[in-house]
Design a protein around this motif. Structure first.
Motif, mmCIF file in Angstrom:
data_model
loop_
_atom_site.group_PDB
_atom_site.id
_atom_site.type_symbol
_atom_site.label_atom_id
_atom_site.label_comp_id
_atom_site.label_asym_id
_atom_site.label_seq_id
_atom_site.Cartn_x
_atom_site.Cartn_y
_atom_site.Cartn_z
ATOM 1 N N LEU A 15 8.488 -44.800 2.563
ATOM 2 C CA LEU A 15 9.467 -45.815 3.272
ATOM 3 C C LEU A 15 9.345 -47.190 2.882
ATOM 4 O O LEU A 15 10.344 -48.069 2.618
ATOM 5 C CB LEU A 15 8.705 -45.765 4.778
ATOM 6 N N LEU A 16 8.173 -47.578 2.185
ATOM 7 C CA LEU A 16 8.305 -49.116 1.440
ATOM 8 C C LEU A 16 9.313 -48.999 0.260
ATOM 9 O O LEU A 16 9.937 -49.987 0.103
ATOM 10 C CB LEU A 16 6.702 -49.455 1.074
ATOM 11 N N LYS A 17 9.121 -48.050 -0.349
ATOM 12 C CA LYS A 17 10.118 -47.900 -1.636
ATOM 13 C C LYS A 17 11.628 -47.920 -1.088
ATOM 14 O O LYS A 17 12.233 -48.448 -1.829
ATOM 15 C CB LYS A 17 9.889 -46.770 -2.613
ATOM 16 N N LEU A 18 11.898 -47.265 -0.108
ATOM 17 C CA LEU A 18 13.175 -47.172 0.377
ATOM 18 C C LEU A 18 13.603 -48.379 0.877
ATOM 19 O O LEU A 18 14.817 -48.978 0.744
ATOM 20 C CB LEU A 18 13.245 -46.262 1.516
ATOM 21 N N GLU A 24 17.998 -53.708 -2.784
ATOM 22 C CA GLU A 24 18.775 -53.728 -4.085
ATOM 23 C C GLU A 24 20.237 -53.013 -3.924
ATOM 24 O O GLU A 24 21.127 -53.588 -4.602
ATOM 25 C CB GLU A 24 17.847 -53.250 -5.210
ATOM 26 N N ILE A 25 20.386 -52.075 -3.369
ATOM 27 C CA ILE A 25 21.587 -51.241 -3.263
ATOM 28 C C ILE A 25 22.682 -52.239 -2.497
ATOM 29 O O ILE A 25 23.796 -52.117 -2.874
ATOM 30 C CB ILE A 25 21.282 -50.016 -2.451
ATOM 31 N N ASP A 26 22.171 -52.837 -1.481
ATOM 32 C CA ASP A 26 23.034 -53.646 -0.604
ATOM 33 C C ASP A 26 23.742 -54.802 -1.482
ATOM 34 O O ASP A 26 24.774 -54.882 -1.455
ATOM 35 C CB ASP A 26 22.288 -54.185 0.325
ATOM 36 N N GLU A 27 22.671 -55.255 -2.544
ATOM 37 C CA GLU A 27 23.325 -56.349 -3.162
ATOM 38 C C GLU A 27 24.161 -56.003 -4.285
ATOM 39 O O GLU A 27 25.079 -56.458 -4.480
ATOM 40 C CB GLU A 27 22.045 -56.899 -4.049
ATOM 41 N N ARG A 30 27.411 -55.475 -2.401
ATOM 42 C CA ARG A 30 27.943 -56.631 -1.952
ATOM 43 C C ARG A 30 28.882 -57.256 -3.441
ATOM 44 O O ARG A 30 29.800 -57.638 -3.304
ATOM 45 C CB ARG A 30 26.901 -57.647 -1.859
ATOM 46 N N ARG A 31 28.200 -57.077 -4.603
ATOM 47 C CA ARG A 31 28.751 -57.552 -5.826
ATOM 48 C C ARG A 31 30.067 -56.635 -6.150
ATOM 49 O O ARG A 31 31.204 -57.305 -6.657
ATOM 50 C CB ARG A 31 27.675 -57.448 -6.987
ATOM 51 N N PHE A 32 30.042 -55.433 -5.940
ATOM 52 C CA PHE A 32 31.254 -54.543 -6.239
ATOM 53 C C PHE A 32 32.314 -54.856 -5.292
ATOM 54 O O PHE A 32 33.318 -54.846 -5.622
ATOM 55 C CB PHE A 32 30.799 -53.232 -6.140
ATOM 56 N N ILE A 63 19.921 -42.495 2.387
ATOM 57 C CA ILE A 63 18.535 -43.358 2.602
ATOM 58 C C ILE A 63 18.173 -43.235 4.071
ATOM 59 O O ILE A 63 17.046 -43.017 4.600
ATOM 60 C CB ILE A 63 18.717 -44.654 1.971
ATOM 61 N N ASN A 64 19.284 -43.855 4.952
ATOM 62 C CA ASN A 64 19.107 -43.792 6.251
ATOM 63 C C ASN A 64 18.612 -42.292 7.019
ATOM 64 O O ASN A 64 17.581 -42.436 7.957
ATOM 65 C CB ASN A 64 20.111 -44.213 7.138
ATOM 66 N N ILE A 65 19.165 -41.241 6.396
ATOM 67 C CA ILE A 65 18.848 -39.878 6.889
ATOM 68 C C ILE A 65 17.346 -39.874 6.521
ATOM 69 O O ILE A 65 16.667 -39.146 7.174
ATOM 70 C CB ILE A 65 19.861 -38.983 6.327
#
Length: 83
Positions: A15-18, A24-27, A30-32, A63-65
């Protein structure tokens, strides 16, 4: 062999790693998205960028699943079995 405690420990670690990975994935998403909104020359390239955005969305959904399943694992580990 009762593996509940080990599973709960591993679940907390994942969970911490997720959370780190999700940030990072959100960033990157956002950039794409920003690049797609700025793209005005090539509709086909803009379409490719939309596909990349969609792929990021699917990763986030996965990831949410996974997070939900890890929470359910924790709940299951607390239930007492009738023997």
């Amino acid at each position: 062999m009762d593996t509940r405690e080990e599973a709960k420990k591993l679940s907390r670690e994942v969970l911490l790693k997720l959370m780190e990975c999700g940030t990072e994935i959100d960033e990157y998403y956002r950039r794409f998205r920003e690049l797609r909104l700025l793209e005005d020359r090539s509709p086909s390239f803009q379409s490719a960028l939309i596909n990349v955005e969609h792929a990021f969305f699917m990763v986030v959904q996965s990831i949410n699943i996974l997070r939900e399943q890890l929470k359910l694992l924790d709940v299951a580990s607390k239930k007492k079995e009738i023997e």
